[in-house]
Design a protein around this motif. Structure first.
Motif, PDB file in Angstrom:
ATOM      1  N   SER A 119       0.824  -1.202   0.000  1.00  0.00           N
ATOM      2  CA  SER A 119       0.000   0.000   0.000  1.00  0.00           C
ATOM      3  C   SER A 119       0.860   1.255   0.000  1.00  0.00           C
ATOM      4  N   MET A 120       1.980   1.227   0.708  1.00  0.00           N
ATOM      5  CA  MET A 120       2.863   2.391   0.730  1.00  0.00           C
ATOM      6  C   MET A 120       3.403   2.692  -0.666  1.00  0.00           C
ATOM      7  N   GLN A 121       3.845   1.654  -1.378  1.00  0.00           N
ATOM      8  CA  GLN A 121       4.365   1.866  -2.724  1.00  0.00           C
ATOM      9  C   GLN A 121       3.258   2.241  -3.706  1.00  0.00           C
ATOM     10  N   LEU A 122       2.093   1.637  -3.545  1.00  0.00           N
ATOM     11  CA  LEU A 122       0.992   1.942  -4.454  1.00  0.00           C
ATOM     12  C   LEU A 122       0.525   3.380  -4.284  1.00  0.00           C
ATOM     13  N   ARG A 123       0.534   3.873  -3.054  1.00  0.00           N
ATOM     14  CA  ARG A 123       0.122   5.258  -2.833  1.00  0.00           C
ATOM     15  C   ARG A 123       1.089   6.231  -3.495  1.00  0.00           C
ATOM     16  N   ASP A 124       2.349   5.849  -3.630  1.00  0.00           N
ATOM     17  CA  ASP A 124       3.285   6.704  -4.363  1.00  0.00           C
ATOM     18  C   ASP A 124       2.856   6.862  -5.816  1.00  0.00           C
ATOM     19  N   TYR A 125       2.439   5.763  -6.428  1.00  0.00           N
ATOM     20  CA  TYR A 125       1.963   5.845  -7.808  1.00  0.00           C
ATOM     21  C   TYR A 125       0.671   6.653  -7.901  1.00  0.00           C
ATOM     22  N   VAL A 126      -0.199   6.498  -6.897  1.00  0.00           N
ATOM     23  CA  VAL A 126      -1.431   7.285  -6.883  1.00  0.00           C
ATOM     24  C   VAL A 126      -1.119   8.767  -6.755  1.00  0.00           C
ATOM     25  N   TYR A 127      -0.172   9.085  -5.886  1.00  0.00           N
ATOM     26  CA  TYR A 127       0.206  10.491  -5.696  1.00  0.00           C
ATOM     27  C   TYR A 127       0.786  11.068  -6.983  1.00  0.00           C
ATOM     28  N   ASP A 128       1.682  10.322  -7.628  1.00  0.00           N
ATOM     29  CA  ASP A 128       2.257  10.803  -8.882  1.00  0.00           C
ATOM     30  C   ASP A 128       1.177  11.002  -9.941  1.00  0.00           C
ATOM     31  N   THR A 129       0.247  10.068  -9.997  1.00  0.00           N
ATOM     32  CA  THR A 129      -0.826  10.182 -10.986  1.00  0.00           C
ATOM     33  C   THR A 129      -1.695  11.396 -10.715  1.00  0.00           C
ATOM     34  N   ARG A 130      -2.007  11.646  -9.449  1.00  0.00           N
ATOM     35  CA  ARG A 130      -2.799  12.829  -9.106  1.00  0.00           C
ATOM     36  C   ARG A 130      -2.044  14.116  -9.445  1.00  0.00           C
ATOM     37  N   MET A 131      -0.755  14.136  -9.172  1.00  0.00           N
ATOM     38  CA  MET A 131       0.036  15.326  -9.486  1.00  0.00           C
ATOM     39  C   MET A 131       0.087  15.564 -10.992  1.00  0.00           C
ATOM     40  N   PHE A 132       0.241  14.496 -11.766  1.00  0.00           N
ATOM     41  CA  PHE A 132       0.213  14.649 -13.219  1.00  0.00           C
ATOM     42  C   PHE A 132      -1.136  15.175 -13.677  1.00  0.00           C
ATOM     43  N   SER A 133      -2.211  14.706 -13.041  1.00  0.00           N
ATOM     44  CA  SER A 133      -3.539  15.175 -13.398  1.00  0.00           C
ATOM     45  C   SER A 133      -3.698  16.660 -13.093  1.00  0.00           C
ATOM     46  N   GLU A 134      -3.239  17.101 -11.924  1.00  0.00           N
ATOM     47  CA  GLU A 134      -3.323  18.521 -11.587  1.00  0.00           C
ATOM     48  C   GLU A 134      -2.476  19.363 -12.536  1.00  0.00           C
ATOM     49  N   ARG A 135      -1.329  18.841 -12.903  1.00  0.00           N
ATOM     50  CA  ARG A 135      -0.481  19.557 -13.859  1.00  0.00           C
ATOM     51  C   ARG A 135      -1.184  19.681 -15.212  1.00  0.00           C
ATOM     52  N   ALA A 136      -1.832  18.614 -15.638  1.00  0.00           N
ATOM     53  CA  ALA A 136      -2.558  18.655 -16.901  1.00  0.00           C
ATOM     54  C   ALA A 136      -3.756  19.605 -16.818  1.00  0.00           C
ATOM     55  N   GLN A 137      -4.441  19.637 -15.670  1.00  0.00           N
ATOM     56  CA  GLN A 137      -5.562  20.551 -15.522  1.00  0.00           C
ATOM     57  C   GLN A 137      -5.092  22.000 -15.584  1.00  0.00           C
ATOM     58  N   THR A 138      -3.972  22.287 -14.931  1.00  0.00           N
ATOM     59  CA  THR A 138      -3.415  23.648 -15.007  1.00  0.00           C
ATOM     60  C   THR A 138      -3.038  23.999 -16.434  1.00  0.00           C
ATOM     61  N   LEU A 139      -2.421  23.053 -17.121  1.00  0.00           N
ATOM     62  CA  LEU A 139      -2.065  23.283 -18.520  1.00  0.00           C
ATOM     63  C   LEU A 139      -3.317  23.508 -19.361  1.00  0.00           C
ATOM     64  N   GLY A 140      -4.388  22.782 -19.044  1.00  0.00           N
ATOM     65  CA  GLY A 140      -5.635  22.980 -19.775  1.00  0.00           C
ATOM     66  C   GLY A 140      -6.185  24.388 -19.593  1.00  0.00           C
TER      67      GLY A 140
END
Length: 552
Positions: free
Chosen positions: A387-408
């Motif tokens: 779960s600790m490692q999986l949450r890292d991937y979730v966090y990265d994915t959320r950050m990429f999503s926020e970055r894409a939303q800002t870019l949008g």
């Protein structure tokens, strides 16, 4: 020993494999859903499956010696599938602890390289949950009038848990199944620079970002785990062999090949615990490692893709912020709109991946509430680490999503700016055209006035030139007069005459007619046209008093 009833049920289910999913012993879905999924397979088989099969298979036995415990096959013929997935008649005890079945397509736009009958046999042999059909359906070849955006939007996570005795499934020791375990089905989407897949092309376009091409790819996964025997199953459906390569690296199947390659970053030494299936605990731990490989597959390259989108937007619209004479065209606005659509699709995909990974984490967290997992503290340690490692991937994915939303949002503002520049340029053109038309109107007004001035005189002159009015040379008051000496010209032929009476009459008629013409024109312009406009408006009911009842 196997329960005789379960063995009979399983054998009958295998004999009716062509009726999947209606032949499943434990269907776990409503009748309506089963019929709909059955109808989908029947109607879309031609768009989803090829007429031949090439199915890679990896099987791991319980021995710790990896060299002697792995079997790699490629299933092609009917005999291959019957030998690999027979019914329970005279079948010996299976020693396979983990099995990877790879259903692949030549590309993301191609059919799966497996026959429908063979796919049904695989799904029946392992009693795969019917919901997996919904996941596999994203690989159906699209027709010319269809779009693939609906497949990009599809994202789901399905689970079926049968750990308690009340929910127990088929007890088949020959297959290493106790009937107590769980099934998972989910999908993830990754992004990749397709230009890198062709070395010759990549060499040419490597420094030209505008010619890079990116693709969002679907990957569908099905996982089963038996809590008593530790038997593990993976059915991995992807385009090409992207996932197969990663699984082989994880389990050490590419280790020997790696030794002949100097690039150590591409081939790392596999960890023993990731390929250890000797016990139930070890198999469970190894299954979590596969989940992490799939999560990593769905998380990689998004940073490069978003960076590429940022560079493209800056090239297309950066000049709009710095240049006062920025002069865009409709093609540039279209390119900005296409880029904005790509960004919106990236946001949708990243959010979907994050929700699936969160559902996966939540599922394994809930497993700790079952007595089977509470009895062994090692399971909690494995799940906590996972779960600790999986949450890292979730966090990265959320950050990429926020970055894409800002870019949008930035792209939306830039697109508005480009539209404003286009509208300003169009306004300038309209203004110039209006000024030109205004000038032409002035010229036409002058011409009209001059025409009104000369029209009566021209009419009178034309009228007087006819035979209706004649002025003869000769005596009489007001008569015509020739030369002062009354003689003719030198040649005796030409003579000059002047009639004062004709000129007087011309003025007497022309001046009143000119005044009358101007009067009629002024009356028509200032009185008749406005009055006629009000009359037409009244007739249409625009100026009539409105009826309150009709208004209600």
């Amino acid at each position: 020993m196997a329960i005789a009833g379960d063995t009979q049920k399983f054998s009958e289910s295998c004999q009716k494999a062509d009726k999947y999913p209606l032949n499943l012993v434990l269907q776990g879905a409503s009748t309506g859903s089963l019929l709909a999924q059955r109808a989908f397979l029947r109607e879309n088989a031609g768009d989803l499956f090829l007429q031949k099969s090439t199915v890679p298979l990896l099987e791991f036995r319980g021995e710790k010696s990896i060299r002697n415990s792995v079997t790699a096959k490629i299933l092609r013929s009917d005999e291959d599938f019957k030998d690999q997935f027979p019914d329970l008649t005279n079948r010996q005890q299976s020693t396979t602890r983990c099995r990877f079945v790879f259903l692949q397509a030549a590309s993301s736009q191609a059919k799966l390289d497996v026959r429908l009958a063979h796919a049904k046999r695989i799904f029946t042999c392992f009693q795969v949950m019917p919901a997996y059909i919904d996941f596999v359906s994203v690989f159906a070849v699209k027709r010319a009038d269809e779009e693939d955006i609906s497949d990009i939007r599809f994202s789901s996570f399905r689970e079926h848990v049968s750990l308690s005795d009340e929910m127990r499934g088929l007890n088949l020791p020959q297959l290493g199944l106790s009937g107590r375990g769980y099934q998972l089905s989910y999908n993830l989407k990754s992004v990749a620079n397709t230009a890198k897949e062709y070395p010759a092309r990549w060499t040419v376009v490597r420094n030209n970002r505008e010619q890079w091409s990116w693709s969002i790819r679907q990957a569908v996964f099905h996982h089963q785990f038996d809590i008593e025997h530790g038997t593990t199953l993976w059915i991995l459906t992807t385009a090409r062999n992207y996932i197969q390569t990663r699984v082989e690296q994880l389990t050490g199947q590419t280790h020997n090949h790696a030794k002949s390659i100097d690039d150590e970053t591409d081939f790392l030494e596999p960890r023993p615990q990731d390929r250890d299936f000797s016990t139930t605990e070890a198999s469970f731990r190894a299954s979590l490692a596969v989940h992490l490989v799939l999560a990593q597959y769905a998380s990689e390259d998004w940073r490069g893709y978003l960076r590429w989108l940022e560079v493209m937007i800056e090239k297309m619209t950066g000049s709009a912020l710095t240049m006062t004479n920025y002069n865009p065209d409709m093609f540039k606005l279209t390119a900005v709109q296409i880029t904005e659509d790509k960004i919106n699709k990236a946001v949708l995909t990243l959010n979907a991946n994050a929700r699936v990974l969160e559902s996966l984490d939540s599922f394994y967290r809930r497993l700790l509430d079952h007595p089977e997992f509470q009895a062994n503290p090692r399971y909690k340690g494995y799940i906590d680490h996972f779960s600790m490692q999986l949450r890292d991937y979730v966090y990265d994915t959320r950050m990429f999503s926020e970055r894409a939303q800002t870019l949008g949002k930035i792209v939306g503002d830039r697109k508005n700016l480009v539209q404003q520049r286009l509208q300003a340029r169009a306004t300038d053109r309209v203004e110039k055209l209006t000024l030109q038309q205004h000038l032409e109107a002035k010229i036409m007004r002058v011409i009209a006035v001059m025409t009104l001035i000369y029209l009566p005189a021209t009419f009178v002159s034309t009228f007087f030139s006819t035979d209706i009015v004649k002025y003869q040379n000769g005596g009489g008051s007001g008569g015509s007069s020739g030369p002062k000496d009354g003689s003719s010209s030198d040649n005796g032929n030409d003579s000059t005459s002047f009639s004062g009476l004709a000129l007087a009459r011309w003025f007497e008629v022309t001046i009143p007619l000119t005044v009358l013409t101007f009067s009629v024109a002024i009356w028509w312009y200032y009185f008749w046209e406005p009055w006629n406009a009000r009359l037409r408006a009244w007739w249409r009911g625009e100026d009539r008093p409105k009826d309150p009842e009709k208004m209600i």
